[in-house]
Design an enzyme around this catalytic site. Structure first.
Site, PDB file in Angstrom:
ATOM      1  N   ASP A  65      57.181  55.253  64.051  1.00  0.00           N
ATOM      2  CA  ASP A  65      56.061  56.164  64.228  1.00  0.00           C
ATOM      3  C   ASP A  65      56.356  57.072  65.419  1.00  0.00           C
ATOM      4  OD1 ASP A  65      55.673  54.267  66.207  1.00  0.00           O
ATOM      5  OD2 ASP A  65      53.590  53.854  65.725  1.00  0.00           O
ATOM      6  N   TYR A  67      56.559  59.133  68.981  1.00  0.00           N
ATOM      7  CA  TYR A  67      56.394  58.784  70.395  1.00  0.00           C
ATOM      8  C   TYR A  67      54.941  59.025  70.783  1.00  0.00           C
ATOM      9  CZ  TYR A  67      61.531  59.124  70.645  1.00  0.00           C
ATOM     10  OH  TYR A  67      62.881  58.961  70.461  1.00  0.00           O
ATOM     11  N   PHE A  78      62.641  60.350  66.423  1.00  0.00           N
ATOM     12  CA  PHE A  78      63.575  60.160  67.539  1.00  0.00           C
ATOM     13  C   PHE A  78      63.720  61.386  68.432  1.00  0.00           C
ATOM     14  CE2 PHE A  78      65.105  56.958  64.432  1.00  0.00           C
ATOM     15  CZ  PHE A  78      64.951  55.826  65.212  1.00  0.00           C
ATOM     16  N   HIS A 187      68.083  48.757  65.091  1.00  0.00           N
ATOM     17  CA  HIS A 187      67.370  49.872  65.716  1.00  0.00           C
ATOM     18  C   HIS A 187      68.060  50.244  67.029  1.00  0.00           C
ATOM     19  CE1 HIS A 187      64.018  52.153  67.474  1.00  0.00           C
ATOM     20  NE2 HIS A 187      63.618  52.321  66.233  1.00  0.00           N
TER      21      HIS A 187
END
Length: 221
Positions: A65, A67, A78, A187
């Site tokens: 989701d 930031y 990202f 991740h």
């Protein structure tokens, strides 16, 4: 109410906007944006789609989701706006890029130039309330982005799917690996990456090698 999203995506996702969950999702999002600070800015909720039309799409990177800090999110997973310090996950992405293809650490964490080359930077959940990670999960966004992956899988061939972490890898059920390349890794967050399974995976060079094998222009990461 018509959805403001890039035309090629609007056409292929038309059925989703007519399903029962969509009005409930949009009502929830409108209420949250009206009553609290949410990210990304409302006009950038569909920025990933607006920046990467379906006919130009070559690579899909899936985040979780947005930031949830001030000035960070702008609708590309990202990625952060110019002038914003790199979040830890993004820094690890850049470190792996440096190790993989020799690219120096950039001055900006804005990944718009990736999107402009056909990289769909898709968060599984497209909105979030400030300071509350995961606050908009389970409201319908996941059903929408599942449908997005399913449509890409069916409509396209030779797409590279970057599935980083278990959350993104759940989307793999919608991808035909005989038609597309799936690149899995842990991740890039420090908690996962520092245990192994991120650094040294050479995801970016593998992606470009595959694109070239399909006669496509590689990504200038």
């Amino acid at each position: 109410m018509p959805v403001q999203i890039e035309e090629s995506w609007k056409a292929v996702l038309k059925e989703e906007f007519e399903k029962e969950y969509w009005p409930k999702l949009t009502a929830f999002v409108k209420k949250e944006y009206h009553s609290a600070t949410c990210y990304p800015p409302a006009k950038l909720i569909f920025n990933a789609f607006d920046s990467c039309p379906l006919d130009q799409l070559k690579v899909v990177i899936i985040g979780q989701d947005p930031y949830h800090g001030p000035g960070q999110a702008h609708g590309l997973c990202f990625s952060v706006n110019d002038g914003i310090p790199f979040p830890p996950s993004l820094l690890n992405i850049f470190k792996e890029l440096q190790d993989d293809i020799g690219k120096p650490l950039p001055k900006s964490g804005n990944l718009q130039h990736w999107a402009d080359q056909g990289v769909l930077l898709l968060n599984a959940t497209l909105t979030v309330t400030a300071t509350q990670a995961g606050s908009h999960q389970g409201k319908g966004w996941e059903q929408f982005t599942d449908a997005v992956i399913d449509k890409i899988n069916k409509e396209k061939e030779g797409v590279v799917f970057m599935l980083w972490g278990s959350y993104a890898q759940k989307k793999g059920q919608y991808i035909d690996s005989s038609k597309h390349l799936i690149l899995k890794a842990v991740h890039p967050s420090p908690l996962a990456a520092n245990r192994g399974g991120w650094f040294g995976k050479k995801l970016f060079s593998k992606c470009n090698q595959y694109l070239q094998s399909k006669g496509k222009t590689p990504i200038k990461w």
